[in-house]
Motif scaffolding. Structure first.
Motif, short mmCIF file in Angstrom:
data_model
loop_
_atom_site.label_atom_id
_atom_site.label_comp_id
_atom_site.label_asym_id
_atom_site.label_seq_id
_atom_site.Cartn_x
_atom_site.Cartn_y
_atom_site.Cartn_z
N MET A 93 0.83 -1.21 0.00
CA MET A 93 0.00 0.00 0.00
C MET A 93 0.86 1.26 0.00
O MET A 93 0.52 2.24 -0.63
CB MET A 93 -0.91 0.00 1.23
N GLU A 94 1.96 1.24 0.76
CA GLU A 94 2.80 2.42 0.86
C GLU A 94 4.08 2.27 0.04
O GLU A 94 5.02 3.03 0.20
CB GLU A 94 3.15 2.67 2.33
N GLY A 95 4.14 1.26 -0.81
CA GLY A 95 5.32 1.05 -1.63
C GLY A 95 5.28 1.86 -2.90
O GLY A 95 4.42 2.73 -3.08
N PRO A 96 6.21 1.59 -3.82
CA PRO A 96 6.21 2.31 -5.10
C PRO A 96 4.90 2.09 -5.86
O PRO A 96 4.17 1.13 -5.62
CB PRO A 96 7.40 1.69 -5.85
N ILE A 97 4.65 3.01 -6.79
CA ILE A 97 3.35 2.99 -7.49
C ILE A 97 3.09 1.69 -8.25
O ILE A 97 1.99 1.14 -8.16
CB ILE A 97 3.25 4.20 -8.43
N PRO A 98 4.04 1.13 -9.03
CA PRO A 98 3.72 -0.13 -9.73
C PRO A 98 3.32 -1.25 -8.77
O PRO A 98 2.40 -2.01 -9.06
CB PRO A 98 5.04 -0.46 -10.46
N SER A 99 3.99 -1.33 -7.62
CA SER A 99 3.61 -2.37 -6.66
C SER A 99 2.22 -2.10 -6.08
O SER A 99 1.48 -3.03 -5.77
CB SER A 99 4.64 -2.45 -5.54
N THR A 100 1.86 -0.82 -5.95
CA THR A 100 0.53 -0.48 -5.44
C THR A 100 -0.54 -0.92 -6.43
O THR A 100 -1.60 -1.43 -6.05
CB THR A 100 0.43 1.03 -5.18
N ILE A 101 -0.29 -0.70 -7.72
CA ILE A 101 -1.25 -1.14 -8.74
C ILE A 101 -1.41 -2.65 -8.70
O ILE A 101 -2.53 -3.19 -8.76
CB ILE A 101 -0.80 -0.67 -10.13
N LEU A 102 -0.29 -3.37 -8.58
CA LEU A 102 -0.37 -4.83 -8.54
C LEU A 102 -1.14 -5.29 -7.30
O LEU A 102 -1.96 -6.20 -7.37
CB LEU A 102 1.04 -5.42 -8.53
N ARG A 103 -0.88 -4.63 -6.17
CA ARG A 103 -1.55 -5.03 -4.94
C ARG A 103 -3.05 -4.76 -5.04
O ARG A 103 -3.88 -5.61 -4.69
CB ARG A 103 -0.94 -4.28 -3.76
N ASN A 104 -3.42 -3.58 -5.50
CA ASN A 104 -4.82 -3.17 -5.50
C ASN A 104 -5.63 -3.79 -6.62
O ASN A 104 -6.86 -3.84 -6.53
CB ASN A 104 -4.93 -1.65 -5.59
N SER A 105 -4.98 -4.24 -7.69
CA SER A 105 -5.73 -4.73 -8.85
C SER A 105 -5.48 -6.19 -9.18
O SER A 105 -6.36 -6.84 -9.75
CB SER A 105 -5.38 -3.88 -10.09
#
Length: 380
Positions: free
Chosen positions: A1-13
């Motif tokens: 959740m608080e990581g870099p943006i690409p990892s956030t997209i992978l986590r959320n989607s």
């Protein structure tokens, strides 16, 4: 959740969608127990309502979106508990592409402005129109607003529950309105209002960031066409028009109320609830981090301290005792060594005799008892 943006997209989607897909595949197993199905609906309802309420109170951009992810996973729990696997899979698809668009657009802003604090953003609509339009498309695709995908997914789920579980339909309408309120609030705090010091210089990002974001927005817009080509949309004749209107009006109500508060200049910001303890309850995630620290983390800490004490004073103590005994024995034996061969031979002989006596002691005792018995029998 608080990581870099690409990892956030992978986590959320992607990651949560994979978990939801696994839950859908487990539905035949869960269906063996009606209690489990009802428990899944209850867990999903609490998660969805709690997630949307917490998202509304967050000032971190990515946290506000991530709690909406939790809320929509709660809706998927409701769908699985109601044995509506087709609606659950449709929700997974529409939510994934819409949330990916939202996270990508917010990530583009965070990358330029070096902050994800919503209180430090504002007035970016004129500076970031492409990012703003992408955010709007993702937000509209997430909530139940026709004709985008989120509307059809929510309609399919609510339609199946319309006659059997009307109370759950009411919960879905509430969750949808809260979700619409939350995404509109995030939009207003980022793109509307006055320009802040962190948003004075904020041009559109590099093409490597903007192009994938716009492609995701285009995919969200084309989801209804894809569903129609796969014959996944209901026919107009069989469409539950009353339910469709209710879903649409719940979305409009959430968007309109949030726009009055956060997009327009009618209400002074930051918006505060009349009762501060209630606002703190939402802002601090229903105090779940504190409960987690005091229960799970606290229990692990106590067990770790006990284990450390046992390892330090019992396990290590036994090992140290063996070591000290070896040292003491070695120190004692060195004074008994004369260096003469006959002394070593005598020592070995004494050891062999003592060992033989110890090994044969039970036999000697048994032989002695046998001799006494024989003496008694013979009268000697």
């Amino acid at each position: 959740m608080e990581g870099p943006i690409p990892s956030t997209i992978l986590r959320n989607s992607v990651v949560v969608a994979t978990g939801a897909w696994g839950l859908v595949k487990l539905e035949p197993v869960l269906a063996l127990s009606p209690f489990v199905l009802n428990a899944a609906i209850a867990i999903g309802a609490v998660t969805a309502i709690g997630g949307t309420l917490i998202a509304i109170a967050q000032i971190d951009t990515k946290r506000s979106l991530s709690y909406l992810v939790s809320a929509y996973m709660g809706i998927i729990f409701i769908a699985v508990g109601a044995q509506q696997t087709d609606a659950a899979l449709l929700l997974v698809l529409t939510h994934a592409v819409a949330m990916a668009t939202l996270v990508a657009s917010c990530g583009s802003i965070i990358l330029n402005n070096i902050t994800q604090d919503l209180t430090q953003l504002g007035g970016l609509w004129s500076r970031r129109p492409i990012t703003g339009l992408s955010f709007v498309v993702g937000a509209l695709g997430l909530i139940a607003l026709p004709p985008l995908g989120g509307f059809w997914a929510m309609l399919e789920l609510a339609d199946e529950l319309w006659m059997t579980r009307p109370g759950v339909v009411g919960l879905l309408l509430l969750i949808n309105a809260l979700s619409a309120f939350s995404v509109t609030r995030t939009f207003g705090l980022i793109f509307a209002g006055d320009v802040k010091p962190m948003t004075v210089r904020s041009p559109e990002n590099l093409w490597a960031i903007t192009l994938p974001m716009t492609m995701l927005a285009g995919f969200v817009l084309h989801v209804p066409l894809i569903l129609n080509s796969l014959s996944l949309l209901p026919a107009w004749a069989t469409l539950n028009k009353d339910l469709a209107l209710l879903l649409t009006w719940s979305s409009i109500f959430g968007v309109s109320l949030s726009a009055v508060l956060y997009v327009g200049n009618f209400v002074k910001k930051p918006v505060q609830l009349p009762w501060k303890p209630l606002q703190d309850l939402f802002a601090y995630d229903f105090y779940t981090p504190r409960i987690y620290r005091s229960s799970v983390v606290g229990s692990v800490d106590i067990i770790s301290r006990i284990t450390d004490w046992v390892d330090r004073y019992i396990v290590d103590g036994l090992v140290n005792l063996v070591g000290l005994s070896s040292i003491f024995g070695g120190e004692a034996l060195k004074y008994g060594n004369s260096g003469q061969t006959q002394f070593y031979a005598l020592t070995i002989a004494v050891g062999v005799v003592l060992t033989a006596l110890w090994v044969s002691w039970s036999y000697i005792a048994h032989l002695s008892i046998t001799t006494q018995i024989v003496s008694l029998l013979t009268g000697n």
